[in-house]
Write an enzyme that holds these catalytic residues in place. Structure first.
Site, PDB file in Angstrom:
ATOM      1  N   SER A 119       0.792  -1.223   0.000  1.00 40.71           N
ATOM      2  CA  SER A 119       0.000   0.000   0.000  1.00 40.71           C
ATOM      3  C   SER A 119       0.824   1.274   0.000  1.00 40.71           C
ATOM      4  O   SER A 119       0.333   2.333   0.340  1.00 40.71           O
ATOM      5  CB  SER A 119      -0.954  -0.009   1.194  1.00 40.71           C
ATOM      6  OG  SER A 119      -0.199  -0.146   2.364  1.00 40.71           O
ATOM      7  N   LYS A 145      -4.325   2.532  10.460  1.00 43.73           N
ATOM      8  CA  LYS A 145      -3.462   3.551   9.858  1.00 43.73           C
ATOM      9  C   LYS A 145      -3.869   4.944  10.315  1.00 43.73           C
ATOM     10  O   LYS A 145      -3.027   5.788  10.626  1.00 43.73           O
ATOM     11  CB  LYS A 145      -3.534   3.470   8.334  1.00 43.73           C
ATOM     12  CG  LYS A 145      -2.788   2.266   7.768  1.00 43.73           C
ATOM     13  CD  LYS A 145      -2.972   2.196   6.270  1.00 43.73           C
ATOM     14  CE  LYS A 145      -2.191   1.049   5.685  1.00 43.73           C
ATOM     15  NZ  LYS A 145      -2.496   0.856   4.269  1.00 43.73           N
TER      16      LYS A 145
END
Ligand code: ADP
Length: 777
Positions: free
Chosen positions: A677, A720
């Site tokens: 990612s 995150k």
């Protein structure tokens, strides 16, 4: 002196007395008595013998001796060693003592000769005699004594008075009783007294006999048992079984019958028990058999705790023991509710997934508490060998059962809540039998006959409530995943951590450290400092350790300085723990070229992922350093191609790949997860470095890219964003397809962070780069 009176040396007798006409042997030791004997011998050999009232008195005075005794004739005496004399005397007549005195080193007295007063009522006296005869016969029979010849001879010609004296002397009587007889001069009275004495003696003898036989019976029984036991010992010795051994065997036998074993287990155990009997308890082989028996017999074959399926209670327990975690609690309650209706706890296994220290283990413990089940935990982290699960076969030296059976023994009940920790960290063995073994354990269709290699017996695990935990789902095999219901437990915001610390960790730790109420007061600002400046984790494990450390330091100060209480504030925390470790200005304070903050999701929660790119003279090489997994390398290459293809658009020299080398570096952070990612992050950093535009340091981003510049969705948005929040980041760029996940992001985070949705790389650049960006296509 009148005829009836004699002045004679006197010997006080101790513990004996002498009747007239009786012959008596006795030893004389006292000086005065020896002198008395010698004096008598030097005159007419007559001496007066009279009993002492108390045998223990050495030098009796007149009132310590009776005053009626017997005038005796000394027939013989011999000197014994030590100035003693052995004297043989014969009683002659009763005498009454007066003027008892110490004279010339011996006792003297005036003795009045007492004649018997003979019986006037002859018939009555004869009758007494007959009764005495009869009683005396009974006495003899009961006492088992026999008469000697002299006795019979004397009886022939004796008068009644003498008759009484002979019998009186013969009876085994106390000195006082004999003295009573001696003192009676009237024959009829003497007869009467004698009859009474004999009757009394008969009674005593009868009682003695009765007691004697009772005691004898008892003694006989004890003797018999003793004898039998001795015989048994000999038999056991002959058979090679000593006492200890049979005790041990007996204990095993009792345990076998108490253990409520399954049929198979019972057969097997009895077989082994018989083997133990034949090898003997002391043999080498027996140690192996005993270990086996101990294992089997200690297992909870048929012991259960009673389930408390009260959902209200479960909710209360979960709420009481854990702050927040609403979704998790809700899912657990639903799970229990379904089980309650179906009356079994079969069904998918719960798997709690989340970073360390977020309370997975402790919430599982709470579930056990609320259900009233025992809690056991087994970590699968690093387990590589099937034998760890299923045990080694007995043929293997030092074999023991596997950890499943071990934990069941620990649980002590067949229906514990069994937590299998770190199921994602389990190693894979080359045959795949490890995964199979675990599947068998968790599969409700198979686990009623779970077979441990060591036990070689089926053990029923179907009543166990298994819960598993994992940091991430990645390490878990497909078949295993299929059997589990996943519940995500994510990290906490600073506020949540503060609440957990205040409401749970602190009280718990104060109690563990036995701190009395009110002695250590930890202020809220101290907790905030601990949360914000000394920890930066997703869970609360380090926080818990730091609080414990502050408590220990506080206790030390309390004791050392003999204080009554200590108030711990933020400054004291800093004094205790040293300089702060984290501050919110850890991030770069300025906008830089080629430096971008990415966000990563690891098994330990979310984290920031700084990416640095530098461009230098060269010939188009792409160099990658730092913590990059394979997928990230691919991602970097894709990004590089995208930049080359779109160089024009971003005002980058089209031939940069011929003249320049690009170096991508990820400077810090352990990124065990090979997540792809970081695509947008690397592209942004490359474009910034190549075009010379700065990147806004308050922006963080996450997303993957395609070669055509589309931003693809990522996982772990919640973790995150929590990481970004902890770092004080104000803007986070996320892929368009992750917009729906914003729902799971805590409100506290959303209030502080602006989320920007990006569909294409350009959307990212527009928000991250400072300065104009041309828009094309
Ligand atoms: P995990 O199993 O997820 O690694 P633990 O269950 O070991 O984490 O939790 C670590 C510590 O934090 C435990 O003492 C636990 O009680 C505490 N804890 C974690 N989350 C919470 C919470 N939400 N409320 C109260 N205590 C918590």
């Amino acid at each position: 002196m009148e005829n009836n009176f004699l002045k004679l040396p006197v010997i006080p007798l101790r513990g004996v007395n002498i009747f007239p006409y009786m012959v008596l042997h006795f030893d004389v030791g006292r000086e005065k008595s020896v002198a008395a004997v010698e004096e008598a011998m030097s005159t007419d050999q007559k001496i007066f013998l009279v009993a002492q009232r108390d045998a223990k008195v050495e030098e009796p005075s007149a009132d310590e001796i009776y005053n009626i005794g017997t005038i005796c004739h000394i027939k013989q005496f011999v000197k014994l060693p030590g100035d003693q004399l052995r004297v043989l005397v014969e009683g002659e007549q009763r005498g009454k003592l007066s003027n008892f005195a110490d004279e010339k080193g011996m006792f003297y007295g005036d003795i009045e000769i007492l004649e018997d007063i003979s019986c006037q009522e002859e018939n009555e006296c004869e009758a007494y005699k007959k009764l005495i005869d009869k009683a005396f016969d009974e006495y003899l029979e009961l006492s088992g004594e026999s008469l000697n010849e002299i006795f019979t001879e004397l009886e022939e010609e004796s008068g009644l008075g003498r008759y009484c004296d002979i019998i009186g002397a013969f009876l085994m009587l106390k000195t006082e009783t004999k003295q009573e007889l001696i003192e009676i001069v009237d024959v009829k009275e003497r007869l009467e007294k004698l009859l009474l004495i004999i009757k009394n003696e008969i009674e005593v003898l009868k009682i003695e006999k009765a007691i004697g036989s009772k005691i004898k019976n008892k003694v006989n029984k004890v003797q018999k048992e003793f004898y039998l036991r001795e015989q048994l010992k000999v038999i056991q010795e002959e058979l090679g079984e000593d006492d200890e051994e049979s005790k041990e065997l007996k204990q095993y036998e009792e345990r076998i019958y108490k253990a409520k074993l399954s049929k198979e287990a019972k057969d097997k155990v009895l077989y082994e028990f018989n083997r133990l009997k034949s090898t003997g308890v002391g043999s080498q082989e027996s140690a192996v058999i005993k270990t086996y028996l101990d294992w089997v017999l200690d297992l909870p074959w048929n012991k259960f705790t009673k389930d408390n399926l009260d959902i209200k209670n479960a909710r209360e327990v979960l709420d009481k023991e854990h702050y927040g975690l609403e979704d998790v609690k809700e899912r657990i309650i639903e799970y229990l509710a379904v089980r309650k209706i179906s009356k079994t706890l079969k069904g998918p296994i719960l798997c709690l997934v989340g970073p360390p220290g977020v309370g997975k283990t402790s919430i599982a413990k709470s579930v056990a508490n609320s259900l009233g089940r025992k809690f056991v935990r087994m970590s699968l982290g690093g387990v590589k060998d099937e034998a760890e699960i299923r045990g080694h076969r007995k043929t293997y030296v030092g074999a023991i059962p596997g950890r499943i059976i071990y934990s069941m023994k620990q649980a002590g009940y067949r229906n514990p809540l069994f937590l299998l920790d770190e199921i994602d960290k389990m190693g894979a063995d080359f045959k795949g039998s490890l995964a199979d073994a675990l599947l068998e354990v968790l599969d409700s269709e198979q686990n009623s006959t779970f077979r441990d290699h060591y036990l070689e017996l089926d053990f029923d695990l179907s009543k166990v409530l298994f819960i598993t935990t994992a940091n991430s789902l990645e390490g878990i095999s497909r078949p295993l995943l299929d059997r589990m219901e996943i519940i995500e437990v994510s990290g906490y915001t600073t506020e949540e951590k503060f609440q957990i610390a205040k409401a749970h960790l602190l009280p718990k730790l104060l109690k563990e450290h036995n701190v009395e109420d009110g002695k250590l007061l930890i202020q809220d600002n101290a907790i905030s400092t601990l949360v914000e400046n000394y920890t930066r984790e997703t869970g609360v494990r380090t926080l818990e350790r730091k609080i414990a450390s502050v408590i220990r330091k506080g206790i030390t100060e309390l004791v050392e300085k003999d204080k009554n209480k200590i108030i711990i504030n933020s400054n004291l925390v800093k004094k205790y723990l040293g300089p702060v470790i984290y501050t919110y200005d850890d991030l770069d304070k300025e906008d830089k070229i080629g430096v971008v903050t990415g966000l990563a999701w690891t098994g330990y929660g979310g984290d920031t992922l700084p990416v640095e790119v530098t461009v230098m003279e060269g010939d188009g090489k792409l160099q990658l350093t730092g913590q990059l997994g394979d997928v990230m390398k691919e991602s970097a290459k894709a990004g590089f191609s995208y930049v080359r293809a779109n160089a024009d658009k971003y005002e980058i020299d089209k031939d940069f790949h011929k003249k320049k080398d690009i170096h991508i570096h990820i400077p810090e952070g352990a990124i065990p997860k090979d997540g792809p990612s970081a695509g947008v992050t690397m592209v942004t950093a490359m474009i910034s470095a190549l075009s010379g535009r700065k990147v806004n340091h308050k922006v963080a981003m996450t997303g993957e890219i395609t070669l055509t510049g589309r931003v693809l969705p990522i996982g772990g948005l919640k973790e995150k964003s929590l990481a970004a929040y902890r770092m004080g980041i104000k803007t986070v760029i996320i892929p368009k397809d992750n917009k729906k996940d914003l729902e799971n992001v805590p409100k506290a985070v959303k209030s502080k962070i602006k989320f920007i949705i990006a569909d294409k790389v350009d959307d990212v650049l527009q928000n991250a780069l400072i300065g104009e960006i041309e828009h094309g296509n």
